[in-house]
Structure formats: C-alpha cells, structure tokens
Motif scaffolding. Structure first.
Motif, PDB file in Angstrom:
ATOM      1  N   PRO A   1       0.840  -1.202   0.000  1.00 26.70           N
ATOM      2  CA  PRO A   1       0.000   0.000   0.000  1.00 26.70           C
ATOM      3  C   PRO A   1       0.877   1.255   0.000  1.00 26.70           C
ATOM      4  O   PRO A   1       1.908   1.287   0.675  1.00 26.70           O
ATOM      5  CB  PRO A   1      -0.777  -0.096   1.313  1.00 26.70           C
TER       6      PRO A   1
ATOM      7  N   ALA B   1       0.435   4.028   1.353  1.00 23.71           N
ATOM      8  CA  ALA B   1       0.543   4.667   2.662  1.00 23.71           C
ATOM      9  C   ALA B   1       1.675   4.048   3.480  1.00 23.71           C
ATOM     10  O   ALA B   1       2.387   4.733   4.204  1.00 23.71           O
ATOM     11  CB  ALA B   1      -0.779   4.547   3.420  1.00 23.71           C
ATOM     12  N   MET B   2       1.858   2.742   3.329  1.00 27.27           N
ATOM     13  CA  MET B   2       2.902   2.050   4.076  1.00 27.27           C
ATOM     14  C   MET B   2       4.276   2.447   3.561  1.00 27.27           C
ATOM     15  O   MET B   2       5.198   2.775   4.309  1.00 27.27           O
ATOM     16  CB  MET B   2       2.708   0.546   3.948  1.00 27.27           C
TER      17      MET B   2
ATOM     18  N   SER C   1       5.098   5.159   1.929  1.00 26.33           N
ATOM     19  CA  SER C   1       5.508   6.523   2.263  1.00 26.33           C
ATOM     20  C   SER C   1       5.874   6.607   3.742  1.00 26.33           C
ATOM     21  O   SER C   1       6.769   7.359   4.131  1.00 26.33           O
ATOM     22  CB  SER C   1       4.409   7.527   1.901  1.00 26.33           C
ATOM     23  N   ALA C   2       5.197   5.798   4.560  1.00 27.52           N
ATOM     24  CA  ALA C   2       5.524   5.796   5.986  1.00 27.52           C
ATOM     25  C   ALA C   2       6.953   5.295   6.220  1.00 27.52           C
ATOM     26  O   ALA C   2       7.666   5.786   7.079  1.00 27.52           O
ATOM     27  CB  ALA C   2       4.529   4.927   6.755  1.00 27.52           C
TER      28      ALA C   2
END
Lengths: 205, 205
Positions: A151, A153-154, A156-157
DNA sequence: TGTACATCAGTGAACGCGCGTTCACTGATGTAC
DNA sequence: TGTACATCAGTGAACGCGCGTTCACTGATGTAC
C-alpha cells in the motif's frame, strides 16, 4: 495584514519569527513566550493580542512549517517528473534539506511535544504533508507489479520514518558525530537500498 | 547499595524510578526534580545527596535505559543465532518492543534533549548500544558479496533510523492514528523490503 | 483643512506559582569501647 | 549488654528567578463630520 498602519507593523509574524529563532537556538524546551516577545521588541502581554497563549504560538510555527514543508515536497516531486523514480528520490532529498534549512520549523513540528490536533489549522497542515508524501509513493508504486505492491501509505511511511530517524539521530548537534557518514549520504543510500528491495531499482550495480 | 540500613532503603534508585514514571506520564518536558522527589516520598533537597542536579538525574535514567536496551538487543541477536538473518530481524523487533515496554527510558534516552556526552557513563552506554547494533549488522553483512557490501555501520544506521522514525512518528500518542498500520507491522515490512534490497532476502515472494 | 471621537495594538505593573538549588539542622543508624 | 560518640541521609525553611497570564491603562492611528 498590511505592513503599515499598525503600531508595530506586523507583530503576529514578528512573534512567529522570533519564536522560530529561539526554538532553533535553544531547542523547543528552551522556548519561552516572554523571550519571544522580547525578541520581537514587545511586552509579553502584547502576545495575547495575537495568540491565545504559548501553545498557540508554537502551533502557528508548526503550521507555517508544514506549509513550507508540503510546498517543498510538492515542488520536488513535480520537478522530478516525468520519471516517478527521480521524483521520489528528489522528495527524499527535499525532506532532509527542509530539516536543515528550517530547523526551527522542524523542531516546532516534530520535537516541541505539541499535539498535531492542537489546532484545526495544524491538523490540516499535517494532513496535507501526509497527502503529498502519499501521492509521491502512489505514483511510484504504479511501477510495481500489482500483486507484490505494498500500500502506498505504508511505503511513504517507511521513507518518512527513515528520513525522520536520520534527522533525529544523525543530523543533530552532538550525536551527529556518531556516524562517519553525512546524513545526506546515509539517507540517499538507505532509500536506494529500500527502492531496490521494492524492485524499483535494478538489483545489480 | 544494600536495601536496609539506610534511612530510606535505596533512595537513589527510588528517585530514578519516580523520574521514569514521571517522564513516561508527562513527557520529558513535564519532568521536574521536585516532583520526582515527591514521588519518592522525599524532600527535593534530598535529591542532592545522590545526584548533582536535575540533568544528572535524567542522565542516570538514560544510562539505565541504554543498559536495558543493549542487553535486550544483545539477547535478541544471540537468540536468533545461528541464522544471521533471523538474529537481525529479532533485533529490529526488540527495538520496538523496548520503546513500548520502557517508554520512560526511551524518552530519557532520545527525547529529553539531554546530550549523550552529559556524563561519561551516558556516553559509554550510548556507545555500547551502538556497538551491539553494528555487530548485528556486521554478522549479517557477511552474507553479502564483498564488492556490493555496504559498511556495517551504515547498514545499522539505516535500520536504527527507520526504527526510531517509526517509534517517533507512529508509535506515540496522537500521531499514531496517522497510519492504518501497527508500528510493528510497519517496521517489520520496512526492514523486510530493505533487506531484500540488500539481496539478503529472495526478490520474489 | 481642522476638530472630535472611536478603535484597539501595545504598555507596565502586578499576580501566584513552582522551579532548582543552598544551608544549617536533626535524628536514626552503626561503631567503638 | 550498655553507653558515648561519629556518621551522614534526609529535613524544612528560605532564596532568587523567570515563567504564563490578567488587567486597567494609554496613546498612536484612522475615520466622521
């Protein structure tokens, strides 16, 4: 909002600037409302014409930080186009550059102990920064086969975490001497290895 | 050092414990020598029988933190043997577990704003932690072909940075809600991708 | 152009507070005889 | 076993300080007529 016609000119911004200089110089712990007022050439009581109190002043510093931060990231990303990879790597470099060039803002944002929900404006600023980073990750992840694509979001985290960790552990005063590498080299190499792990860089070379 | 025969028992350690509880509860900013004394059931002045002052007390908290930290890391590493890879991954998980289980220590070590050169003991503690991590990286890097092997120090700095970043950005109070993933999953996946980038994990799967 | 008035940014004094630190002391503990 | 004494961990009062915040005020600025 004009610059003339006020007693001071634009005290609100002068206070923010003074606060940022103080935070940068003495750390977020050493920051004082009274000293910020003095730095702007004004009585502590005058601060209350523009801010609800100490925390509100710090929050505004962080808000302005997130604005600059998001703009820088956005610019770096767009400037690296059309290569998604180049755009992403530029974003990583921009992160470190921001921390270096705007240490007061950076500390207000991440080290002042202030909650990102302190103000609606602050929450919005933090959310926008998040979005910019996720968008960069999203664009890059298009190049990964769908079935092994994590994902965005993961993704970029991960990059945000490594960047933040490098800043905190290796780009600050004393502990900086702990590594023989410059933070920039460290981060660039780290992101490179990470992207290779995603299959976005050739495994050899 | 005995537990009896003193007026208090072992005030030195009681003060450290009280300080840790305070730091954990109110953050390193909210920590107060006077309140730590009260927490140990003692007058503020009594603190000066055992510590040079406020900073010295925080430093001792950090020292004990680095001790526990290094021991945990060392244990995790040795317990994962003989597979260097398993050992390394256990080390990563141990990092996060430490931050979760010993938040007061963690904050004293990394968020209190104290210099790691505050005390010789503190500098030694931080250096030992560094060494433990580098040793783990060194062992793992043996499995990388020599010509594309990054220095172990860099390698461990990457993992430490990502771990620290995950803790700071995603394993703390409010901002924790910023990600839909648990910090543990986030870090495990991140380290996995990173190791794949080093060629230490198969590129597929 | 000139006067009277309203606005409101910044003043200055004061507040209560809790901080870190100092000091002469006290009184429980351990030791010598 | 008992007494005299030395030790030193912890007390309690006091200190000077700078903090964030409040309040009635003042005086420069802009506006109405």
């Amino acid at each position: 909002m004009g610059k003339r016609g006020y007693h001071h000119g634009n005290l609100r911004q002068a206070l923010v600037d003074a606060a940022l200089a103080l935070i940068q110089e003495k750390g977020p712990q050493g920051f004082t409302l009274s000293e910020a007022a003095k730095g702007a050439g004004v009585t502590p009581a005058a601060v209350y014409r523009h801010f609800a109190g100490r925390d509100d002043l710090i929050a505004e510093c962080a808000v302005q930080g997130f604005e600059i931060f998001s703009d820088l990231m956005d610019y770096a990303f767009n400037n690296g186009q059309p290569s998604a990879l180049a755009a992403f790597e530029a974003t990583g470099r921009a992160y470190l550059a921001f921390a270096r060039r705007y240490p007061g803002h950076y500390m207000a944002m991440f080290e002042s102990g202030i909650s990102h929900n302190q103000t609606p404006e602050l929450a919005a600023g933090a959310a926008r920064a998040n979005l910019v980073l996720e968008r960069a990750a999203e664009a890059l992840s298009q190049h990964i086969p769908k079935d092994k694509r994590p994902p965005a979001a993961m993704f970029s985290a991960h990059v945000w975490s490594m960047s933040h960790g490098v800043v905190e552990l290796y780009a600050r005063g004393a502990p900086g001497a702990r590594s023989p590498f410059s933070p920039e080299d460290l981060l660039e190499a780290g992101i490179g290895i990470y992207l290779r792990g995603l299959g976005l860089l050739p495994p050899d070379c």
